[in-house]
Design an enzyme around this catalytic site. Structure first.
Site, PDB file in Angstrom:
ATOM      1  N   GLU A   1       0.907  -1.141  -0.114  1.00  0.00           N
ATOM      2  CA  GLU A   1      -0.068   0.043   0.135  1.00  0.00           C
ATOM      3  C   GLU A   1       0.873   1.232   0.027  1.00  0.00           C
ATOM      4  OE1 GLU A   1      -3.793   2.164   2.329  1.00  0.00           O
ATOM      5  OE2 GLU A   1      -2.785   0.416   3.431  1.00  0.00           O
TER       6      GLU A   1
ATOM      7  N   LYS B   1      -2.758  -2.146  -2.734  1.00  0.00           N
ATOM      8  CA  LYS B   1      -3.907  -0.987  -2.465  1.00  0.00           C
ATOM      9  C   LYS B   1      -3.180   0.475  -2.784  1.00  0.00           C
ATOM     10  CE  LYS B   1      -6.714   0.117   1.521  1.00  0.00           C
ATOM     11  NZ  LYS B   1      -7.117  -0.170   2.950  1.00  0.00           N
TER      12      LYS B   1
END
Length: 297
Positions: A178, A215
């Site tokens: 992420e 993400k």
């Protein structure tokens, strides 16, 4: 150590979204306040975490929360060690709800340097990964933040993320990489060009038999992450809401085919401790339906 193939297929097929229920020490007071519980209602971490666990339990045990629309859920470490519906939290998610369990492993962010915030060190990581694996957790989540189009800083974020991803993969878990881009960054679109280039270069070096989840912040240019969605070393691309309202996040998500939601604040928006169960479940059902629709659009 092999990963659970049923869970892997569930995420890959991805008819639904991943619920981010992983608010930690820093973000918990804000999450509770939005849920209608003021800081005056508790004193100390133990009471605060007990209250946020009640909120998460209420969400997860709601009849609206099932694997039909929610494919995965990201847990905070304390939640992994706790219970839902009187049962081990990880087992409850998968066995009772058909929802794939992930664990947030990061310990927060370093101070900004080179336009980015790197991950803080994660002491005892190997032991944590082994414990998560033994409990039946499928994957992990680790978040850093990019605030400016500084190629050196972006490279540092990605190098750190992929080094950690390799450690997670070696433990038999699937990492959610992420590198969040701050939605308020003045040069957000330029950052995304640099970020995609860096991601593709590093993904090309991964073994597609052990893919990762990405993400990412919803891109300024619709469909901009399609090459990442299609990459053989990517199991799924999921999107964070990043401070956008739920309506705005859903609208942007719907314009990015193949990307599904992994919303936190946008998931709990409109829920409140003051709601009775019927009202709460109705509000949660409407929220889940809207995020699900945007995820499969």
């Amino acid at each position: 150590m092999s990963i659970n193939q049923d869970q892997k297929n569930r995420i890959a097929a991805g008819q639904g979204f991943i619920a981010a229920l992983d608010q930690s020490g820093g973000s918990t007071p804000k999450a509770l306040k939005l849920y209608g519980i003021d800081e005056s209602a508790y004193s100390g971490d133990a009471e605060m975490f007990a209250l946020v666990h009640q909120m998460r339990s209420r969400i997860v045990t709601s009849p609206a929360f099932t694997g039909e629309r929610v494919v995965g859920a990201i847990l905070f470490e304390r939640t992994m060690d706790d219970r839902f519906g009187g049962k081990d939290a990880v087992a409850y998610l998968w066995e009772d709800k058909g929802v794939v369990p992930f664990l947030k492993i990061d310990k927060g962010l370093e101070d900004e340097a080179d336009g980015v915030q790197l991950l803080k060190p994660i002491p005892g990581l190997d032991a944590l990964l082994a414990r998560a694996k033994a409990k039946g957790v499928f994957g992990t989540k680790e978040r850093s933040v990019i605030k400016a189009n500084n190629p050196a800083g972006i490279a540092k974020v990605l190098d750190q993320q992929f080094e950690l991803a390799r450690q997670v993969l070696a433990a038999g878990l699937v990492p959610i990489v992420e590198p969040e881009v701050d939605i308020k960054a003045a040069d957000k679109e330029a950052i995304e060009v640099e970020l995609k280039k860096g991601l593709l270069a590093r993904l090309d070096k991964l073994d597609p038999s052990t893919p990762v989840v990405l993400k990412l912040t919803l891109p300024s240019v619709d469909g901009y992450f399609q090459e990442l969605v299609d990459h053989p070393a990517v199991l799924k691309v999921v999107a964070l809401s990043g401070g956008y309202s739920r309506d705005e996040a859903n609208a942007r998500l719907a314009r990015n085919p193949g990307v599904i939601a992994s919303f936190s604040r946008a998931l709990t928006e409109g829920l409140s401790a003051q709601q009775g169960d019927a009202e709460f479940n109705q509000a949660l059902d409407a929220t889940i339906e809207s995020i699900y629709r945007a995820s499969i659009a």
